[in-house]
Design a protein around this motif. Structure first.
Motif, PDB file in Angstrom:
ATOM      1  N   TYR A 137       0.757  -1.149  -0.062  1.00 23.26           N
ATOM      2  CA  TYR A 137       0.036  -0.132   0.038  1.00 23.26           C
ATOM      3  C   TYR A 137       0.728   1.157   0.083  1.00 23.26           C
ATOM      4  CZ  TYR A 137      -3.221  -3.762   1.459  1.00 23.26           C
ATOM      5  OH  TYR A 137      -3.916  -4.803   1.419  1.00 23.26           O
ATOM      6  N   ASP A 138       0.732   2.242  -0.850  1.00 28.75           N
ATOM      7  CA  ASP A 138       1.394   3.682  -0.883  1.00 28.75           C
ATOM      8  C   ASP A 138       0.058   4.751  -0.806  1.00 28.75           C
ATOM      9  OD1 ASP A 138       2.917   5.683  -1.521  1.00 28.75           O
ATOM     10  OD2 ASP A 138       3.192   4.866  -3.660  1.00 28.75           O
ATOM     11  N   PHE A 139       0.520   5.332   0.370  1.00 28.39           N
ATOM     12  CA  PHE A 139      -0.368   6.330   0.948  1.00 28.39           C
ATOM     13  C   PHE A 139       0.256   7.708   0.765  1.00 28.39           C
ATOM     14  CE2 PHE A 139      -2.265   2.883   3.086  1.00 28.39           C
ATOM     15  CZ  PHE A 139      -3.734   2.483   2.726  1.00 28.39           C
ATOM     16  N   ARG A 140       1.356   7.786   0.082  1.00 26.49           N
ATOM     17  CA  ARG A 140       1.941   9.020   0.098  1.00 26.49           C
ATOM     18  C   ARG A 140       1.506  10.109  -0.468  1.00 26.49           C
ATOM     19  NH1 ARG A 140       7.656   6.771  -2.410  1.00 26.49           N
ATOM     20  NH2 ARG A 140       5.806   5.573  -3.614  1.00 26.49           N
ATOM     21  N   ALA A 141       0.650  10.082  -1.410  1.00 22.49           N
ATOM     22  CA  ALA A 141      -0.120  11.349  -1.963  1.00 22.49           C
ATOM     23  C   ALA A 141      -1.061  11.762  -0.824  1.00 22.49           C
ATOM     24  CB  ALA A 141      -0.748  10.869  -3.168  1.00 22.49           C
ATOM     25  N   TYR A 142      -1.765  11.011  -0.193  1.00 22.26           N
ATOM     26  CA  TYR A 142      -2.602  11.338   0.727  1.00 22.26           C
ATOM     27  C   TYR A 142      -1.929  11.914   1.890  1.00 22.26           C
ATOM     28  CZ  TYR A 142      -5.525   8.772  -2.388  1.00 22.26           C
ATOM     29  OH  TYR A 142      -6.402   8.340  -3.574  1.00 22.26           O
ATOM     30  N   ASP A 143      -0.619  11.365   2.267  1.00 20.64           N
ATOM     31  CA  ASP A 143       0.074  11.935   3.397  1.00 20.64           C
ATOM     32  C   ASP A 143       0.255  13.553   3.169  1.00 20.64           C
ATOM     33  OD1 ASP A 143       0.292   9.342   4.583  1.00 20.64           O
ATOM     34  OD2 ASP A 143       2.221   8.843   3.817  1.00 20.64           O
ATOM     35  N   THR A 144       0.582  13.919   1.839  1.00 20.53           N
ATOM     36  CA  THR A 144       0.916  15.213   1.630  1.00 20.53           C
ATOM     37  C   THR A 144      -0.583  16.124   1.840  1.00 20.53           C
ATOM     38  OG1 THR A 144       2.445  14.272  -0.125  1.00 20.53           O
ATOM     39  CG2 THR A 144       1.450  16.640  -0.310  1.00 20.53           C
ATOM     40  N   LEU A 145      -1.461  15.558   1.536  1.00 25.10           N
ATOM     41  CA  LEU A 145      -2.774  16.199   1.710  1.00 25.10           C
ATOM     42  C   LEU A 145      -2.988  16.502   3.147  1.00 25.10           C
ATOM     43  CD1 LEU A 145      -5.774  17.286   0.794  1.00 25.10           C
ATOM     44  CD2 LEU A 145      -6.385  15.025   0.653  1.00 25.10           C
ATOM     45  N   LEU A 146      -2.903  15.433   3.979  1.00 24.97           N
ATOM     46  CA  LEU A 146      -3.166  15.524   5.467  1.00 24.97           C
ATOM     47  C   LEU A 146      -2.089  16.377   6.122  1.00 24.97           C
ATOM     48  CD1 LEU A 146      -3.597  12.001   6.871  1.00 24.97           C
ATOM     49  CD2 LEU A 146      -4.998  13.857   6.951  1.00 24.97           C
ATOM     50  N   LEU A 147      -0.810  16.637   5.685  1.00 24.48           N
ATOM     51  CA  LEU A 147      -0.035  17.625   6.172  1.00 24.48           C
ATOM     52  C   LEU A 147      -0.397  19.183   5.667  1.00 24.48           C
ATOM     53  CD1 LEU A 147       3.543  15.997   5.066  1.00 24.48           C
ATOM     54  CD2 LEU A 147       2.675  16.292   7.542  1.00 24.48           C
ATOM     55  N   GLN A 148      -0.903  19.211   4.462  1.00 28.15           N
ATOM     56  CA  GLN A 148      -1.397  20.351   4.047  1.00 28.15           C
ATOM     57  C   GLN A 148      -2.959  20.840   5.108  1.00 28.15           C
ATOM     58  OE1 GLN A 148      -2.225  20.263   0.170  1.00 28.15           O
ATOM     59  NE2 GLN A 148      -0.137  21.389  -0.186  1.00 28.15           N
ATOM     60  N   LEU A 149      -3.796  19.879   5.203  1.00 26.44           N
ATOM     61  CA  LEU A 149      -4.934  20.023   6.039  1.00 26.44           C
ATOM     62  C   LEU A 149      -4.465  20.304   7.563  1.00 26.44           C
ATOM     63  CD1 LEU A 149      -7.337  17.386   4.603  1.00 26.44           C
ATOM     64  CD2 LEU A 149      -7.270  19.727   4.099  1.00 26.44           C
ATOM     65  N   ASN A 150      -3.616  19.519   8.015  1.00 19.46           N
ATOM     66  CA  ASN A 150      -3.282  19.764   9.488  1.00 19.46           C
ATOM     67  C   ASN A 150      -2.552  21.095   9.639  1.00 19.46           C
ATOM     68  OD1 ASN A 150      -4.439  17.387  10.346  1.00 19.46           O
ATOM     69  ND2 ASN A 150      -2.684  16.105   9.887  1.00 19.46           N
ATOM     70  N   SER A 151      -1.830  21.640   8.677  1.00 24.10           N
ATOM     71  CA  SER A 151      -1.060  22.793   8.749  1.00 24.10           C
ATOM     72  C   SER A 151      -2.125  24.212   8.970  1.00 24.10           C
ATOM     73  CB  SER A 151       0.069  23.223   7.585  1.00 24.10           C
ATOM     74  OG  SER A 151      -0.741  23.448   6.478  1.00 24.10           O
TER      75      SER A 151
END
Length: 105
Positions: free
Chosen positions: A67-81
């Protein structure tokens, strides 16, 4: 100790029977990107508290069990910022030809 339990139960009963229980107002939006353009996520955060995003199962799991969630990790970082952070509701959607041969219902 028993008195503490009884008081706790009494507080729950009062809370459940109180007709004036405030319901938080949350605004949400469905998005279709995993990395916002400059200022896009902060702008979104000014209008919405929640975003819903589909996980594309076939893009996340291209090899069985990997499983590769890297694209969604980027989105989560942006939302949490953002202040306050935007809550993400992720939905695992769509088919994966690894399991249905491309013949999903």
């Amino acid at each position: 100790r028993l008195l503490g339990v009884l008081l706790f139960v009494a507080e729950i009963v009062v809370a459940l029977t109180d007709p004036v229980i405030p319901i938080p107002i949350k605004r949400g939006v469905n998005i279709h990107f995993t990395e916002g353009q400059p200022n896009e996520v902060p702008m979104l955060a000014r209008a919405f508290d929640i975003v819903r995003m589909d996980f594309s199962w076939s893009a996340i799991e291209t090899t069985k069990g990997v499983y590769d969630f890297r694209a969604y990790d980027t989105l989560l970082l942006q939302l949490n910022s953002t202040v306050p952070p935007v809550t993400a509701y992720f939905i695992l959607d769509y088919a994966n030809p690894l399991y249905d041969g491309g013949l999903s219902p």
